[in-house]
Design an enzyme around this catalytic site. Structure first.
Site, mmCIF file in Angstrom:
data_model
loop_
_atom_site.group_PDB
_atom_site.id
_atom_site.type_symbol
_atom_site.label_atom_id
_atom_site.label_comp_id
_atom_site.label_asym_id
_atom_site.label_seq_id
_atom_site.Cartn_x
_atom_site.Cartn_y
_atom_site.Cartn_z
ATOM 1 C CG HIS A 1 0.394 0.854 7.353
ATOM 2 N ND1 HIS A 1 1.408 0.440 8.202
ATOM 3 C CD2 HIS A 1 0.959 1.788 6.545
ATOM 4 C CE1 HIS A 1 2.519 1.121 7.917
ATOM 5 N NE2 HIS A 1 2.277 1.929 6.901
ATOM 6 C CD GLU A 2 -0.576 2.496 2.992
ATOM 7 O OE1 GLU A 2 -0.188 3.686 3.013
ATOM 8 O OE2 GLU A 2 0.217 1.540 3.124
ATOM 9 C CB CYS B 1 6.021 1.904 6.813
ATOM 10 S SG CYS B 1 5.450 3.485 6.171
ATOM 11 C CG LEU B 2 6.846 1.168 0.494
ATOM 12 C CD1 LEU B 2 6.154 1.514 -0.809
ATOM 13 C CD2 LEU B 2 7.970 0.179 0.259
ATOM 14 C CD GLN C 1 3.640 5.671 2.586
ATOM 15 O OE1 GLN C 1 2.597 5.125 2.210
ATOM 16 N NE2 GLN C 1 4.674 4.972 3.010
ATOM 17 N N GLY D 1 0.831 -1.199 0.000
ATOM 18 C CA GLY D 1 0.000 0.000 0.000
ATOM 19 C C GLY D 1 0.862 1.244 0.000
ATOM 20 C CG HIS E 1 0.796 6.560 5.825
ATOM 21 N ND1 HIS E 1 1.958 7.146 6.257
ATOM 22 C CD2 HIS E 1 1.102 5.253 5.598
ATOM 23 C CE1 HIS E 1 2.926 6.236 6.307
ATOM 24 N NE2 HIS E 1 2.426 5.070 5.913
#
Ligand code: ZN
Length: 191
Positions: free
Chosen positions: A149-150, A107-108, A50, A45, A153
């Site tokens: 998770h997203e 996480c990226l 991000q 995701g 963000h």
């Protein structure tokens, strides 16, 4: 176009995303670029923050993870999540439904950082997809975890905020390193 991933330490990751009032050609282009960026980084995701945009927009693709299943149903009908991936969720509304479940997350924006996070196991989602259609579904497994998770963000919340204090303490030196690298990069680019 593959976009640069914003790393921990960049203030945009703490910004709440603005609601998308109109799906313009620029938004469609951003969604496609986010799909491309997520695939290039083998992500499950990616949130708009991000890639540098504080918007209510995320992209998800659980197809790459074979050992952590997801389930999904639309209007009471069970569907294969893979058939809908990758998916963009614009202005998502999420209602938690299942009991809390603990599982690993990365996480990226936090390279090489992994930790167990507890989240509701099942959620109900309402959003607009990349085809500008309203989509309502329930999901569980990896898909539910990735969306939550997203969603964090989109509110400026990061998975470090949800780690237990012992894990956070252990990871602190690595987190500080990412943060310092990011701040250095930002100040360099502003010169
Ligand atoms: Zn993340």
């Amino acid at each position: 176009m593959i976009l640069q991933i914003v790393k921990y330490g960049d203030p945009i990751l703490r910004k709440t995303g603005k609601k998308i009032e109109k799906i313009t050609p620029e938004i469609i282009k951003l969604i496609n670029d986010m799909f491309e960026t997520m695939a290039a980084n083998h992500g499950v995701g990616l949130a708009a923050q991000q890639v540098g945009y504080a918007l209510q927009l995320m992209v998800i693709d659980v197809r790459g993870v074979k050992d952590r299943p997801s389930s999904m149903d639309i209007d009471g009908q069970t569907v294969k999540p893979e058939d809908l991936m990758p998916i963009a969720l614009i202005n998502p509304q999420v209602i938690p439904e299942g009991a809390p479940e603990t599982g690993p997350e990365g996480c990226l924006s936090f390279p090489e950082i992994y930790a167990d996070i507890t989240r509701p196991s099942k959620i109900s989602v309402a959003a607009i997809n990349q085809n500008e259609q309203q989509i309502n579904f329930k999901c569980s497994g990896l898909l539910a975890r990735a969306i939550q998770h997203e969603l964090d963000h989109l509110k400026g919340i990061l998975f470090i905020d949800r780690m237990d204090s012992i894990t956070l303490e252990e990871l602190q030196p690595n987190l500080d390193k990412i943060k310092i690298d990011t701040i250095k990069k930002i100040s360099k680019s502003q010169k």
